[in-house]
Scaffold this motif. Structure first.
Motif, PDB file in Angstrom:
ATOM      1  N   ALA A 186       8.472 -12.630 -23.033  1.00  0.00           N
ATOM      2  CA  ALA A 186       9.732 -12.788 -23.556  1.00  0.00           C
ATOM      3  C   ALA A 186       9.741 -14.356 -24.124  1.00  0.00           C
ATOM      4  CB  ALA A 186      11.064 -12.624 -22.650  1.00  0.00           C
ATOM      5  N   GLN A 187      10.340 -14.503 -25.144  1.00  0.00           N
ATOM      6  CA  GLN A 187      10.414 -15.841 -25.978  1.00  0.00           C
ATOM      7  C   GLN A 187      11.919 -16.367 -25.638  1.00  0.00           C
ATOM      8  OE1 GLN A 187       7.620 -17.289 -27.271  1.00  0.00           O
ATOM      9  NE2 GLN A 187       6.622 -15.125 -26.860  1.00  0.00           N
ATOM     10  N   LEU A 188      11.904 -17.189 -24.410  1.00  0.00           N
ATOM     11  CA  LEU A 188      13.012 -17.402 -23.789  1.00  0.00           C
ATOM     12  C   LEU A 188      13.651 -18.839 -24.595  1.00  0.00           C
ATOM     13  CD1 LEU A 188      12.860 -16.805 -20.041  1.00  0.00           C
ATOM     14  CD2 LEU A 188      14.146 -15.476 -21.768  1.00  0.00           C
ATOM     15  N   PRO A 189      14.998 -19.288 -24.531  1.00  0.00           N
ATOM     16  CA  PRO A 189      15.079 -20.599 -25.148  1.00  0.00           C
ATOM     17  C   PRO A 189      14.333 -21.610 -24.718  1.00  0.00           C
ATOM     18  CG  PRO A 189      17.005 -19.221 -24.870  1.00  0.00           C
ATOM     19  CD  PRO A 189      15.856 -18.559 -24.046  1.00  0.00           C
ATOM     20  N   GLY A 190      13.752 -21.642 -23.235  1.00  0.00           N
ATOM     21  CA  GLY A 190      13.071 -22.643 -22.738  1.00  0.00           C
ATOM     22  C   GLY A 190      11.734 -22.356 -22.669  1.00  0.00           C
ATOM     23  N   GLY A 191      11.223 -21.370 -23.367  1.00  0.00           N
ATOM     24  CA  GLY A 191       9.789 -21.390 -23.486  1.00  0.00           C
ATOM     25  C   GLY A 191       9.375 -19.815 -23.155  1.00  0.00           C
ATOM     26  N   THR A 192       7.947 -19.428 -22.898  1.00  0.00           N
ATOM     27  CA  THR A 192       7.832 -17.903 -22.688  1.00  0.00           C
ATOM     28  C   THR A 192       7.764 -17.754 -21.229  1.00  0.00           C
ATOM     29  OG1 THR A 192       5.573 -18.590 -22.483  1.00  0.00           O
ATOM     30  CG2 THR A 192       6.116 -18.073 -24.582  1.00  0.00           C
ATOM     31  N   ALA A 193       8.154 -16.284 -20.997  1.00  0.00           N
ATOM     32  CA  ALA A 193       8.197 -15.898 -19.584  1.00  0.00           C
ATOM     33  C   ALA A 193       7.817 -14.401 -19.473  1.00  0.00           C
ATOM     34  CB  ALA A 193       9.671 -16.062 -19.040  1.00  0.00           C
ATOM     35  N   VAL A 194       7.342 -14.077 -18.316  1.00  0.00           N
ATOM     36  CA  VAL A 194       7.016 -12.712 -18.137  1.00  0.00           C
ATOM     37  C   VAL A 194       8.113 -11.965 -17.823  1.00  0.00           C
ATOM     38  CG1 VAL A 194       5.638 -11.147 -16.642  1.00  0.00           C
ATOM     39  CG2 VAL A 194       4.455 -12.834 -17.763  1.00  0.00           C
ATOM     40  N   VAL A 195       8.546 -10.808 -18.196  1.00  0.00           N
ATOM     41  CA  VAL A 195       9.692  -9.983 -17.632  1.00  0.00           C
ATOM     42  C   VAL A 195       9.260  -8.901 -17.367  1.00  0.00           C
ATOM     43  CG1 VAL A 195      11.442 -11.131 -19.031  1.00  0.00           C
ATOM     44  CG2 VAL A 195      10.481  -9.112 -20.020  1.00  0.00           C
ATOM     45  N   ARG A 196       9.639  -8.437 -16.074  1.00  0.00           N
ATOM     46  CA  ARG A 196       9.159  -7.018 -15.269  1.00  0.00           C
ATOM     47  C   ARG A 196      10.558  -6.258 -14.918  1.00  0.00           C
ATOM     48  NH1 ARG A 196       8.188  -9.724 -10.320  1.00  0.00           N
ATOM     49  NH2 ARG A 196       8.184  -7.521  -9.720  1.00  0.00           N
ATOM     50  N   PHE A 197      10.163  -4.956 -14.964  1.00  0.00           N
ATOM     51  CA  PHE A 197      11.191  -4.099 -15.044  1.00  0.00           C
ATOM     52  C   PHE A 197      11.118  -3.161 -13.694  1.00  0.00           C
ATOM     53  CE2 PHE A 197      11.532  -5.238 -19.377  1.00  0.00           C
ATOM     54  CZ  PHE A 197      12.668  -5.555 -19.510  1.00  0.00           C
ATOM     55  N   PRO A 198      11.394  -3.659 -12.520  1.00  0.00           N
ATOM     56  CA  PRO A 198      10.993  -2.877 -11.224  1.00  0.00           C
ATOM     57  C   PRO A 198      11.559  -1.221 -11.324  1.00  0.00           C
ATOM     58  CG  PRO A 198      11.824  -4.996 -10.787  1.00  0.00           C
ATOM     59  CD  PRO A 198      12.135  -4.689 -12.220  1.00  0.00           C
ATOM     60  N   LEU A 199      12.744  -1.241 -11.853  1.00  0.00           N
ATOM     61  CA  LEU A 199      13.429   0.179 -11.847  1.00  0.00           C
ATOM     62  C   LEU A 199      13.994   0.439 -13.396  1.00  0.00           C
ATOM     63  CD1 LEU A 199      13.919   2.233  -9.848  1.00  0.00           C
ATOM     64  CD2 LEU A 199      16.068   1.422  -9.401  1.00  0.00           C
ATOM     65  N   PRO A 200      12.954   0.659 -14.436  1.00  0.00           N
ATOM     66  CA  PRO A 200      13.352   0.598 -15.689  1.00  0.00           C
ATOM     67  C   PRO A 200      14.431   1.569 -16.121  1.00  0.00           C
ATOM     68  CG  PRO A 200      11.219   1.504 -15.438  1.00  0.00           C
ATOM     69  CD  PRO A 200      11.688   0.894 -14.213  1.00  0.00           C
ATOM     70  N   ASP A 201      15.346   1.593 -16.820  1.00  0.00           N
ATOM     71  CA  ASP A 201      16.082   2.596 -17.645  1.00  0.00           C
ATOM     72  C   ASP A 201      15.507   3.030 -18.692  1.00  0.00           C
ATOM     73  OD1 ASP A 201      18.902   3.774 -17.766  1.00  0.00           O
ATOM     74  OD2 ASP A 201      18.773   3.106 -19.531  1.00  0.00           O
ATOM     75  N   LEU A 202      15.574   4.305 -19.113  1.00  0.00           N
ATOM     76  CA  LEU A 202      15.028   5.008 -20.351  1.00  0.00           C
ATOM     77  C   LEU A 202      15.475   4.563 -21.552  1.00  0.00           C
ATOM     78  CD1 LEU A 202      12.910   7.756 -20.387  1.00  0.00           C
ATOM     79  CD2 LEU A 202      15.191   8.766 -21.053  1.00  0.00           C
ATOM     80  N   ASP A 203      16.779   4.508 -21.488  1.00  0.00           N
ATOM     81  CA  ASP A 203      17.569   3.706 -22.759  1.00  0.00           C
ATOM     82  C   ASP A 203      17.277   2.283 -23.287  1.00  0.00           C
ATOM     83  OD1 ASP A 203      18.815   6.249 -23.615  1.00  0.00           O
ATOM     84  OD2 ASP A 203      19.891   5.961 -21.713  1.00  0.00           O
ATOM     85  N   VAL A 204      17.166   1.728 -22.185  1.00  0.00           N
ATOM     86  CA  VAL A 204      17.041   0.280 -22.313  1.00  0.00           C
ATOM     87  C   VAL A 204      15.608  -0.158 -22.603  1.00  0.00           C
ATOM     88  CG1 VAL A 204      16.977  -2.030 -20.856  1.00  0.00           C
ATOM     89  CG2 VAL A 204      18.991  -0.267 -20.466  1.00  0.00           C
ATOM     90  N   ILE A 205      14.631   0.431 -21.965  1.00  0.00           N
ATOM     91  CA  ILE A 205      13.267   0.311 -22.421  1.00  0.00           C
ATOM     92  C   ILE A 205      12.958   0.713 -23.934  1.00  0.00           C
ATOM     93  CG2 ILE A 205      10.863   0.618 -21.849  1.00  0.00           C
ATOM     94  CD1 ILE A 205      12.346  -1.062 -19.944  1.00  0.00           C
ATOM     95  N   ALA A 206      13.656   1.978 -24.253  1.00  0.00           N
ATOM     96  CA  ALA A 206      13.271   2.694 -25.317  1.00  0.00           C
ATOM     97  C   ALA A 206      13.933   1.671 -26.543  1.00  0.00           C
ATOM     98  CB  ALA A 206      14.156   3.922 -25.662  1.00  0.00           C
ATOM     99  N   ASN A 207      15.090   1.113 -26.369  1.00  0.00           N
ATOM    100  CA  ASN A 207      15.799   0.116 -27.249  1.00  0.00           C
ATOM    101  C   ASN A 207      14.586  -1.311 -27.448  1.00  0.00           C
ATOM    102  OD1 ASN A 207      18.619   0.485 -28.504  1.00  0.00           O
ATOM    103  ND2 ASN A 207      18.543   1.597 -26.477  1.00  0.00           N
ATOM    104  N   ILE A 208      14.218  -1.692 -26.526  1.00  0.00           N
ATOM    105  CA  ILE A 208      13.527  -2.977 -26.434  1.00  0.00           C
ATOM    106  C   ILE A 208      12.208  -2.528 -27.194  1.00  0.00           C
ATOM    107  CG2 ILE A 208      12.082  -4.337 -25.249  1.00  0.00           C
ATOM    108  CD1 ILE A 208      14.115  -4.360 -22.822  1.00  0.00           C
TER     109      ILE A 208
END
Length: 373
Positions: free
Chosen positions: A289-311
């Motif tokens: 992810a390109q956060l306002p303060g710099g790059t970061a790794v984002v992990r989805f421990p319990l991903p939602d189908l619709d949220v991940i598909a939108n991303i």
């Protein structure tokens, strides 16, 4: 920033669209296993009822096994319902983007009606459409497949992977009045607020361990006197299972408490560009992810189908939180929420395998182009 939403492809048959396939195959890797487990548990329960004395411990074991067998049968039934449009040939043609709006009056029971202005004429479609009318009212369009000669059709709305079987209705309806909406505080959005009510239950993840423990304790207690081997064995196995689940349930409870606090304190959505890493089986979905303060790794421990598909489709993650620790992730105007663990100043995710419990309930992401190697 105006949100971009997941949309199905309209240039290929609907069954070949990746997001439609994701919904169709959500239980692809587990429904046969759950079906076998359901049959096995119910068969064992029946055998205990027939061949063992009707002691309190044995009766409790039969009841517990029967309840677990019925619960295990839910994913196979859900899979069959979800895939019914494919079996009926309703997805053999491409999705069509057509103007539409919500009807002012719903149908019978839990049904809703949509007014669809297709090229062949205005159609009234009715069906079980939870959360769909508000999205249609906001977007003023749906994605439509068919209807066939029997009046059956399938619709999708932007932002959701889910498909909704509908039927043509001959009733005259009037359109619902459209209300303006301004993107502001996440929980001021009625759709997100509805999703948040269920999301908060994640703070009680300890129930994943407490539930099996209680179910196991009953046949064990009743099987001590008079002695019931069936009650002791069935209850003992459930107690072991509950103990194994404790670390994962406690970890998820901690994650959800942080995410709930982040959502409640957020004054606005933060859209963040995200590039998803190639997904590996038995590992978490993750991205950069390109956060306002710099790059970061984002992990989805319990991903939602619709949220991940939108991303995956839009390259944007809508975050409720300050970008530190665990945040809530959703989509404005769409009734879905999940959590993400943000790890600042990193560009490579951990190579730690996903906990086994989460693997069993997560869909396969092989069909998502953005998650392929």
């Amino acid at each position: 920033m105006r949100p971009a939403y997941l949309e199905p492809r309209t240039d290929v048959p609907a069954v070949d669209d990746w997001s439609t396939g994701l919904a169709l195959d959500e239980f692809r890797d587990v429904w046969r296993v759950f079906a076998a487990v359901a049959v096995g548990l119910l068969a064992v329960a029946g055998s205990l009822a027939v061949f063992f004395p009707a002691t309190p411990g044995s009766v409790a074991a039969v009841v517990v096994l029967g309840l677990l067998g019925l619960a295990a049968g839910i994913p196979p039934l859900a899979h069959r319902v979800e895939t019914a449009p494919r079996r009926r040939g309703l997805l053999d043609r491409p999705w069509r983007r057509v103007p539409a709006t919500a009807a002012a009056d719903g149908g019978q029971w839990e049904e809703e009606r949509l007014l669809v202005f297709a090229p062949e004429g205005t159609l009234v479609l009715r069906g079980a459409l939870p959360d769909v009318p508000d999205l249609v009212l906001d977007r003023q369009e749906v994605f439509l497949c068919r209807p066939d000669d029997q009046g059956r059709a399938v619709v999708r709305v932007a932002g959701l992977c889910r498909m909704f079987p509908v039927r043509v209705d001959e009733t005259d309806v009037r359109p619902r009045e459209r209300e303006p909406h301004v993107i502001g505080r996440p929980l001021d959005d009625p759709a997100v607020a509805r999703a948040f009510r269920g999301f908060r239950w994640g703070t009680r993840s300890w129930l994943w361990s407490a539930g099996p423990a209680v179910l196991g304790a009953v046949p064990v207690a009743l099987g001590v006197w008079p002695l019931s081997p069936a009650g002791l064995v069935v209850g003992g196995l459930l107690l072991v299972f509950a103990a194994v689940m404790v670390p994962t349930s406690l970890l998820l409870g901690t994650f959800y408490r942080e995410a709930v606090a982040a959502a409640e304190s957020a004054t606005e959505w933060t859209p963040v560009p995200v590039t998803l890493f190639p997904w590996e089986a038995d590992h978490e979905v993750a991205g950069l992810a390109q956060l306002p303060g710099g790059t970061a790794v984002v992990r989805f421990p319990l991903p939602d189908l619709d949220v991940i598909a939108n991303i995956a489709d839009t390259g944007t993650m809508w975050m409720a939180g300050d970008g530190n620790g665990v945040v809530a992730v959703g989509v404005p105007r769409v009734p879905v929420l999940t959590l993400a663990v943000v790890q600042p100043d990193r560009d490579v995710p951990d190579d730690t395998p996903q906990p086994w419990l989460l693997r069993t309930i997560e869909p396969s992401w092989d069909g998502v182009p953005a998650l392929r190697a």
